[in-house]
Enzyme design. Sequence first.
Site, PDB file in Angstrom:
ATOM      1  CB  SER A   1      -0.845  -0.015   1.416  1.00 34.06           C
ATOM      2  OG  SER A   1      -1.193   1.321   1.646  1.00 34.06           O
TER       3      SER A   1
ATOM      4  CE  LYS B   1      -4.429  -3.071   4.386  1.00 34.16           C
ATOM      5  NZ  LYS B   1      -5.084  -3.147   3.463  1.00 34.16           N
TER       6      LYS B   1
ATOM      7  CD  GLU C   1      -8.276  -7.828  -3.309  1.00 37.55           C
ATOM      8  OE1 GLU C   1      -7.702  -6.682  -3.654  1.00 37.55           O
ATOM      9  OE2 GLU C   1      -7.957  -7.930  -2.247  1.00 37.55           O
TER      10      GLU C   1
END
Length: 458
Positions: A277, A283, A290
Amino acid sequence: MAQLWGGRFTKETDQLVYRFNASITFDRRFYKQDMEGSMAHVRMLAKQGILTEKERDQILEGIQGILADVESGKLEITEQYEDIHSFVEANLTDRIGDAGKKLHTGRSRNDQVALDMRLYTRNEVLETEELLKKLLKVLLRIMEEHTETIMPGFTHLQKAQPVTLAHHMGAYFEMFQRDRSRLQDIYKRMNYCPLGAGALAGTTYPLDREYTAELLGFYGPMLNSMDAVSDRDYLIEYLSAMSTIMMHLSRFCEEIIIWNSNEYRFVEIDDAYSTGSSIMPQKKNPDIAELVRGKTGRVYGALMSLLTTLKGIPLAYNKDMQEDKEQVFDAIDTVKGCIALFTGMLDTIRFNKERMNDSARHGFTNATDAADYLVNHGVPFRDAHGIVGRLVLHCIEHQKALDDMSLEEYKAISPVFEEDIYKAISMETCVNKRLTIGAPGKEAMEKVIRIYRKYLQE
Ligand code: ARG
């Protein structure tokens, strides 16, 4: 503007119309197939005495030259041509003169484009299948390594009964194996040659359609010329099979995303397949999973789009059919990319056996086996169900697993329980007693693995 028609027109095509109509920006993708088809056509024309051998050789040499120049980058397929067919014919005539103008004898762009698209997708169907095979190999390897890795099996995303990682992966093996066989079926149905159908009604030249079909590796010619130029069923089938592949990949991705979450930690996706991130330094996101899940939508979209395009088209060829290409190409690129990336991600993923085992132990996944224990000691199943329900309630109140209850606690709820209850409800027993074919027990699983291994060797 370079176009193959114009004789009956008295005005230049409007620029916007020309561009709206043109297909060169996307049909240049199958330049190789277009030239391959033309070369087979010319060989057949000469065999039938429709062209002389000299004309044939001139044309073949010309096309081979164009092909080589396109491949080497010396010749660019630019938008000054209406479509790939015009590009080839114009360049051929530039190179060899009048003989080039004979290439299109006994042929229409309708059967030509039907052929090009079939040749192109035929190869893509095989490549998609090959990619699935690689994915199946990775799945098999994971299965071989994890016949004893216990994890919870879920229904309603609630822990249900213990299974093994091999068993869970085996479910996906079955899905992708079916996907593969669907592609093989499509190939068998689509591999017939439309060339020689002409615009729609065949031609008056004595073409040898069997010969062209053979030269191009088809099982034979398509038997109805109207159908030959307007059949796009094979694309619908291919898009449908690709949609199903994406649906399977998407379900798998959804599980990997859940398993990779901070709460589950069943797996860790390799750094090479994760992203960070820009703001939160801690992160590590499952972006590939996804994206694959997300891209499923555009493949479904392509299927719906082509189904809708075709539904109102009268026989035979109509220009609507030009719309088959971009959607199919996009779906092919998407699906092939997704399978390849997913395979890489799965191949490098780390499974956290302890977390999986612990999760299976702390979700009452052995409650059914506790009830079966009572049944084996003469308690009717419905009563056993009630007794184990009370055991579970007791465990929830005291925050423990069934395995952690003392024998006194068991006996307080039912005197039927004895010391051997612990072995009867151990995760290993729960899994390994499930030995019917298709069940997770180690022996049953190993039989299935042997079948899969053999299948992949064929
Ligand atoms: N670009 C056209 C297509 O993709 C080729 C066939 C053109 N035929 C015609 N009659 N205009 O379908």
